[in-house]
Design a protein around this motif. Structure first.
Motif, PDB file in Angstrom:
ATOM      1  N   TYR A 152       0.848  -1.183   0.000  1.00 49.29           N
ATOM      2  CA  TYR A 152       0.000   0.000   0.000  1.00 49.29           C
ATOM      3  C   TYR A 152       0.887   1.238   0.000  1.00 49.29           C
ATOM      4  N   ALA A 153       0.639   2.123  -0.945  1.00 48.49           N
ATOM      5  CA  ALA A 153       1.434   3.354  -0.995  1.00 48.49           C
ATOM      6  C   ALA A 153       0.511   4.551  -0.940  1.00 48.49           C
ATOM      7  N   ARG A 154       0.991   5.580  -0.282  1.00 54.02           N
ATOM      8  CA  ARG A 154       0.196   6.792  -0.134  1.00 54.02           C
ATOM      9  C   ARG A 154       1.037   7.982  -0.573  1.00 54.02           C
ATOM     10  N   PRO A 155       1.231   8.125  -1.879  1.00 52.73           N
ATOM     11  CA  PRO A 155       2.106   9.188  -2.365  1.00 52.73           C
ATOM     12  C   PRO A 155       1.486  10.561  -2.127  1.00 52.73           C
ATOM     13  N   GLN A 156       2.323  11.577  -2.162  1.00 52.59           N
ATOM     14  CA  GLN A 156       1.858  12.940  -1.917  1.00 52.59           C
ATOM     15  C   GLN A 156       1.715  13.749  -3.197  1.00 52.59           C
ATOM     16  N   ASP A 157       2.101  13.158  -4.339  1.00 48.24           N
ATOM     17  CA  ASP A 157       1.873  13.858  -5.604  1.00 48.24           C
ATOM     18  C   ASP A 157       1.612  12.850  -6.726  1.00 48.24           C
ATOM     19  N   VAL A 158       1.033  13.355  -7.800  1.00 49.55           N
ATOM     20  CA  VAL A 158       0.590  12.486  -8.889  1.00 49.55           C
ATOM     21  C   VAL A 158       1.780  11.804  -9.582  1.00 49.55           C
ATOM     22  N   GLN A 159       2.885  12.521  -9.740  1.00 50.23           N
ATOM     23  CA  GLN A 159       4.045  11.946 -10.426  1.00 50.23           C
ATOM     24  C   GLN A 159       4.535  10.706  -9.686  1.00 50.23           C
ATOM     25  N   SER A 160       4.628  10.782  -8.351  1.00 55.43           N
ATOM     26  CA  SER A 160       5.076   9.610  -7.588  1.00 55.43           C
ATOM     27  C   SER A 160       4.059   8.486  -7.715  1.00 55.43           C
ATOM     28  N   ALA A 161       2.778   8.827  -7.760  1.00 55.92           N
ATOM     29  CA  ALA A 161       1.741   7.797  -7.899  1.00 55.92           C
ATOM     30  C   ALA A 161       1.913   7.075  -9.232  1.00 55.92           C
ATOM     31  N   ALA A 162       2.073   7.863 -10.308  1.00 53.14           N
ATOM     32  CA  ALA A 162       2.219   7.277 -11.634  1.00 53.14           C
ATOM     33  C   ALA A 162       3.482   6.425 -11.710  1.00 53.14           C
ATOM     34  N   ALA A 163       4.557   6.905 -11.112  1.00 51.94           N
ATOM     35  CA  ALA A 163       5.816   6.154 -11.154  1.00 51.94           C
ATOM     36  C   ALA A 163       5.661   4.820 -10.429  1.00 51.94           C
ATOM     37  N   ALA A 164       5.036   4.847  -9.262  1.00 51.68           N
ATOM     38  CA  ALA A 164       4.857   3.605  -8.488  1.00 51.68           C
ATOM     39  C   ALA A 164       3.984   2.624  -9.257  1.00 51.68           C
ATOM     40  N   LEU A 165       2.906   3.138  -9.854  1.00 50.76           N
ATOM     41  CA  LEU A 165       1.979   2.269 -10.585  1.00 50.76           C
ATOM     42  C   LEU A 165       2.638   1.679 -11.821  1.00 50.76           C
ATOM     43  N   GLY A 166       3.500   2.457 -12.455  1.00 53.37           N
ATOM     44  CA  GLY A 166       4.154   1.994 -13.668  1.00 53.37           C
ATOM     45  C   GLY A 166       5.120   0.851 -13.410  1.00 53.37           C
ATOM     46  N   LYS A 167       5.620   0.761 -12.197  1.00 53.88           N
ATOM     47  CA  LYS A 167       6.666  -0.231 -11.892  1.00 53.88           C
ATOM     48  C   LYS A 167       6.118  -1.631 -11.631  1.00 53.88           C
ATOM     49  N   ALA A 168       5.082  -1.730 -10.802  1.00 57.87           N
ATOM     50  CA  ALA A 168       4.588  -3.056 -10.423  1.00 57.87           C
ATOM     51  C   ALA A 168       3.409  -3.444 -11.309  1.00 57.87           C
ATOM     52  N   LYS A 169       3.571  -4.467 -12.126  1.00 59.10           N
ATOM     53  CA  LYS A 169       2.540  -4.898 -13.066  1.00 59.10           C
ATOM     54  C   LYS A 169       1.255  -5.293 -12.318  1.00 59.10           C
ATOM     55  N   GLY A 170       0.131  -4.820 -12.812  1.00 54.70           N
ATOM     56  CA  GLY A 170      -1.145  -5.184 -12.196  1.00 54.70           C
ATOM     57  C   GLY A 170      -1.507  -4.337 -10.992  1.00 54.70           C
ATOM     58  N   SER A 171      -0.671  -3.368 -10.649  1.00 51.91           N
ATOM     59  CA  SER A 171      -1.013  -2.535  -9.495  1.00 51.91           C
ATOM     60  C   SER A 171      -2.149  -1.594  -9.872  1.00 51.91           C
ATOM     61  N   ARG A 172      -2.889  -1.129  -8.880  1.00 58.57           N
ATOM     62  CA  ARG A 172      -4.067  -0.306  -9.151  1.00 58.57           C
ATOM     63  C   ARG A 172      -4.048   0.980  -8.326  1.00 58.57           C
ATOM     64  N   PRO A 173      -4.490   2.080  -8.956  1.00 55.56           N
ATOM     65  CA  PRO A 173      -4.748   3.273  -8.155  1.00 55.56           C
ATOM     66  C   PRO A 173      -6.054   3.094  -7.388  1.00 55.56           C
ATOM     67  N   LYS A 174      -6.170   3.780  -6.277  1.00 57.60           N
ATOM     68  CA  LYS A 174      -7.404   3.725  -5.490  1.00 57.60           C
ATOM     69  C   LYS A 174      -7.944   5.129  -5.250  1.00 57.60           C
ATOM     70  N   GLY A 175      -9.241   5.315  -5.531  1.00 58.36           N
ATOM     71  CA  GLY A 175      -9.908   6.559  -5.155  1.00 58.36           C
ATOM     72  C   GLY A 175     -10.557   6.315  -3.802  1.00 58.36           C
ATOM     73  N   GLY A 176     -11.890   6.105  -3.815  1.00 56.51           N
ATOM     74  CA  GLY A 176     -12.585   5.778  -2.572  1.00 56.51           C
ATOM     75  C   GLY A 176     -12.455   4.312  -2.201  1.00 56.51           C
ATOM     76  N   GLY A 177     -12.154   3.480  -3.183  1.00 49.61           N
ATOM     77  CA  GLY A 177     -12.026   2.049  -2.917  1.00 49.61           C
ATOM     78  C   GLY A 177     -13.347   1.299  -2.929  1.00 49.61           C
ATOM     79  N   THR A 178     -14.446   1.976  -3.200  1.00 44.93           N
ATOM     80  CA  THR A 178     -15.759   1.318  -3.083  1.00 44.93           C
ATOM     81  C   THR A 178     -15.991   0.248  -4.147  1.00 44.93           C
ATOM     82  N   ASP A 179     -15.264   0.324  -5.247  1.00 40.96           N
ATOM     83  CA  ASP A 179     -15.337  -0.727  -6.262  1.00 40.96           C
ATOM     84  C   ASP A 179     -14.099  -1.623  -6.182  1.00 40.96           C
ATOM     85  N   LEU A 180     -12.946  -1.004  -6.099  1.00 38.08           N
ATOM     86  CA  LEU A 180     -11.687  -1.754  -6.085  1.00 38.08           C
ATOM     87  C   LEU A 180     -11.666  -2.797  -4.968  1.00 38.08           C
ATOM     88  N   ILE A 181     -12.072  -2.395  -3.755  1.00 35.82           N
ATOM     89  CA  ILE A 181     -11.958  -3.318  -2.625  1.00 35.82           C
ATOM     90  C   ILE A 181     -12.927  -4.486  -2.768  1.00 35.82           C
TER      91      ILE A 181
END
Ligand SMILES: Cc1cc2nc3c(=O)[nH]c(=O)nc-3n(C[C@H](O)[C@H](O)[C@H](O)COP(=O)(O)OP(=O)(O)OC[C@H]3O[C@@H](n4cnc5c(N)ncnc54)[C@H](O)[C@@H]3O)c2cc1C
Ligand code: FES
Ligand code: FES
Lengths: 335, 181
Positions: A6-35
Motif C-alpha cells: 500500500y502506498a500513499r504518495p503525496q503527488d501524482v508523479q510519484s503515484a504514476a511512477a509507483a503504478l508503472g513499476k509493479a505490473k497489475g497494481s491499481r490506483p485507489k480513489g474511494g475504494g468502493t469498487d476496487l476493494i
C-alpha cells in the motif's frame, strides 16, 4: 482479501511512477469498487496506490478559460451537492445524486466512478472464467442476462456501470490524465475501448496512468441538461436504462443536441440518430417523442432484457423533455 | 506481530488509539478484531447493506470498504461512542422508546448515519431522514419506526417536549411489524 503493498504518495508523479513499476497494481480513489473486486479475488493487485491523500486532486474549481474542473478524488456526494455545478452542469449533478447510496457517494470519487469495473455477475464471480477474464465465453449471452446490454453486444454483454460517464459526455468534457510519460487530455468521447478492441478493459488508460480531473464548459444561457434513469429500487440500484441529455437552443430551435446512454451498452454510447432528429428543428413534444422512438434503433436484446428496448425509448424522450424545459426556464431568467 | 502487521494510530470515539493489525485489513475488521469493538456489524462486505457504517471525520461511510491504512490520524466514531457520561444518546433512547430496532443488526449503522444527519440538519423532514438513511438496509422494521425515532430524537435534541405515542397508537400502527387481530 489477498495481501498487497500500500502506498500513499503525496503527488501524482510519484503515484504514476509507483503504478508503472509493479505490473497489475491499481490506483485507489474511494475504494468502493476496487476493494469489492479484491475481496472476490477478481483483482489481485500487488500494490494499491492511494490517490485519496494527494493534495490538490480533489475539489471543484473554475479555470481561467471559464471552464469548470472537477478533481479526480472529488467525492460523488460533493458533486451531487455542489450548488454552482447544479447551475452550470445540471446533467452531472443529477447523475451524481442518483448514483448508488449516500454512503457510497460519501466515499466514491469521480475518477473511480469513470473507471469502475462492470457489474456483470459472471465477470464478478471468480468461478466463471468469462471472456473478460481471459476465457472463451461470454456467459451472459446464453445465461442470466436481464441486466445486460442491448446495443453493441457482440463479443461481451456487459453494460457500462457509470452514471457520471454519460453525463460528462453530454457536457463534451475532457478527461485529464497523468502518467509515467507526462500529462495528456482526452476528450471523453475518445476515452472508451470497445470489447472488440480489447475485452480486458473499458477505457484507454495504460498502466501507470491516472485521471487527475475532468473539465467542461458551463452551460450557456440557452442550454438545458438532464439525466434520468430507470431502476428497480429507489436507492441502491444501478440503472436499467439511463440517458444524459444536453440541448442548446436558438429561440425555439434546437441548435445542438447531445444524447448519451450507458446502462444499455458495454461502453457509453452516443445516440446520434436521436440527436439528428432534434437538430435544426423547432422543439415540440412530438419531436421529443420521435427522438425517443429512435433511441431503440439497432437494438439486439437478449432473452431476458427486451424490456429495456421499450424503457430506453421512454427514458430518452423524458430526459429530452426535461432538458428542454430547463432551457426554457433558464432563457426566461434575467441574463 | 507478524511480518505483514503494521501499527496504526487514529482517534477512536474521542480517544487516541494505537493498534497493530494485518496491513490489508479493512477498518471494519480492525474495529471488531483488533480494537475489540463489535458494535459495528459485518454484513454483505460489498457496500450493499450499510450495517458496517461508521463516521470518519463526521461523515458516514462503509467501513467494510475502507482500508484501515487510510485512517491514520483520522477521527472515527462507532456506535460505541454514542453513549456519554450523561447516558445513552437521544437517538438510542428514541429507538428504544419507539421500538425502532428489532433484531438490531442494522441499528449501529443507522444510529451513526442518523447522528451525522442531525449534526448537519437539526430539523430534517421525514423525506430527508429517509434519503439520509437510504443506504442502510433493515430487514425487520419496515423503516417506518426508524424514521419516527430519528424525528423524535431530533425534536428532543432541539429541546422540544414531545409526548410519546400511546401504547395503543404504537400497536395499532398500520405499518407495524406484528399483525394484530
Ligand atoms: C450498492 C452500490 C450501488 C451502486 N450504484 C451505482 C450507480 O447507480 N451508478 C454508478 O455510477 N455507480 C454505482 N455504484 C458504483 C460506485 O459509484 C463506484 O463504486 C464508485 O464510483 C467508485 O469510485 P471509487 O472512488 O470508490 O473507486 P475505486 O474503487 O477506488 O476505483 C475503481 C476503479 O477505478 C480505478 N481508479 C480509481 N481512481 C482512479 C483514477 N483517478 N484514475 C484512474 N483509475 C482510477 C481503480 O484502480 C479501480 O479499478 C454502486 C456501488 C454500490 C456498492
Ligand atoms: S458490510 Fe454491507 S455495506 Fe459494509
Ligand atoms: S432491526 Fe433487524 S435488520 Fe433492522
Amino acid at each position: 482479501m489477498k495481501n498487497f503493498d500500500y502506498a500513499r504518495p503525496q503527488d501524482v508523479q510519484s503515484a504514476a511512477a509507483a503504478l508503472g513499476k509493479a505490473k497489475g497494481s491499481r490506483p485507489k480513489g474511494g475504494g468502493t469498487d476496487l476493494i469489492t473486486l479484491m475481496k472476490s479475488g477478481v483483482l489481485t493487485p500487488p500494490l494499491v496506490v492511494d490517490l485519496a491523500s494527494i493534495p490538490g486532486l480533489s475539489g471543484v474549481s473554475r479555470l481561467e478559460t471559464g471552464h469548470f474542473r472537477v478533481g479526480a478524488t472529488t467525492t460523488i456526494a460533493e458533486v451531487a451537492e455542489h450548488p454552482e455545478l447544479a447551475r452550470v452542469a445540471r446533467v452531472l449533478t443529477d447523475a451524481a445524486a442518483t448514483t448508488a447510496t449516500p454512503l457510497v457517494r460519501n466515499r466514491g470519487t469521480v475518477g473511480g466512478n469513470l473507471c469502475q469495473r462492470p457489474r456483470c455477475w459472471y465477470f464478478r464471480n471468480l468461478d466463471y472464467v468469462c471472456s473478460k477474464k481471459g476465457g472463451q465465453t461470454c456467459y451472459a449471452a446464453e445465461g442470466e442476462n436481464k441486466y445486460h446490454a442491448i446495443f453493441e453486444n457482440v463479443t461481451c454483454n456487459i453494460v457500462h456501470p457509470s452514471n457520471l460517464a454519460p453525463a460528462l459526455w453530454a457536457l463534451d468534457a475532457t478527461i485529464h490524465v497523468a502518467g509515467p510519460t507526462g500529462e495528456k487530455s482526452i476528450p471523453v468521447a475518445d476515452f472508451w475501448v470497445r470489447p472488440e478492441e480489447d475485452i480486458s478493459t473499458e477505457n484507454v488508460l495504460e498502466a501507470g496512468e491516472v485521471i487527475t480531473g475532468v473539465s467542461f464548459a458551463p452551460e450557456g444561457a440557452s442550454t438545458g441538461s438532464a439525466y434520468h434513469e430507470v431502476r428497480e429500487k429507489q436507492s441502491y440500484d444501478w440503472a436499467l436504462v439511463n440517458a444524459a441529455v444536453r440541448l442548446d437552443f436558438e429561440g425555439e430551435v434546437v441548435k445542438e443536441a447531445r444524447i448519451v446512454v450507458s446502462a444499455v451498452a458495454p461502453i457509453p454510447l452516443r445516440l446520434e440518430a436521436c440527436e439528428k432528429i432534434l437538430k435544426g428543428q423547432k422543439f415540440s413534444d412530438a419531436l421529443a417523442e420521435a427522438a425517443g422512438k429512435a433511441a431503440s434503433g439497432g437494438a439486439t436484446p437478449l432473452r431476458d432484457n427486451a424490456y429495456k428496448v421499450h424503457l430506453i425509448e421512454k427514458c430518452v424522450k423524458n430526459t429530452i423533455l426535461d432538458a428542454a424545459r430547463r432551457a426554457k426556464v433558464r432563457s426566461g431568467e434575467p441574463r | 506481530m507478524n511480518a505483514d502487521s503494521v501499527t496504526g494510530s487514529f482517534v477512536l470515539n474521542g480517544e487516541r488509539k494505537t493498534v497493530a493489525y494485518p496491513e490489508h485489513h479493512t477498518l471494519l475488521e480492525v474495529l471488531r478484531e483488533e480494537c475489540g469493538l463489535p458494535g459495528t456489524k459485518h454484513g454483505c462486505e460489498l457496500g450493499e447493506c450499510g450495517t458496517c457504517t461508521v463516521l470518519i471525520e463526521g461523515v458516514p461511510v462503509l467501513s467494510c470498504l475502507v482500508l484501515a491504512r487510510q485512517c491514520e490520524d483520522q477521527a472515527i466514531e462507532t456506535v460505541e461512542g454514542l453513549e456519554s457520561a450523561e447516558g445513552l444518546h437521544p437517538l438510542q433512547v428514541a429507538f428504544a422508546d419507539l421500538g425502532a430496532a428489532q433484531c438490531g443488526y442494522c441499528t449501529p449503522g443507522i444510529l451513526v448515519t442518523a447522528k451525522a444527519l442531525l449534526a448537519a440538519n437539526a430539523s430534517p423532514t421525514s423525506a430527508e431522514i429517509d434519503e439520509a438513511l437510504s443506504g442502510n438496509l433493515c430487514r425487520c422494521t419496515g423503516y417506518r419506526k426508524i424514521t419516527e425515532a430519528v424525528d423524535l430524537a431530533a425534536a428532543r435534541l432541539r429541546g422540544e417536549d414531545r409526548a410519546l405515542p400511546s401504547l395503543s397508537e404504537l400497536c395499532g400502527h398500520p405499518h407495524g411489524d406484528h399483525s394484530h387481530e
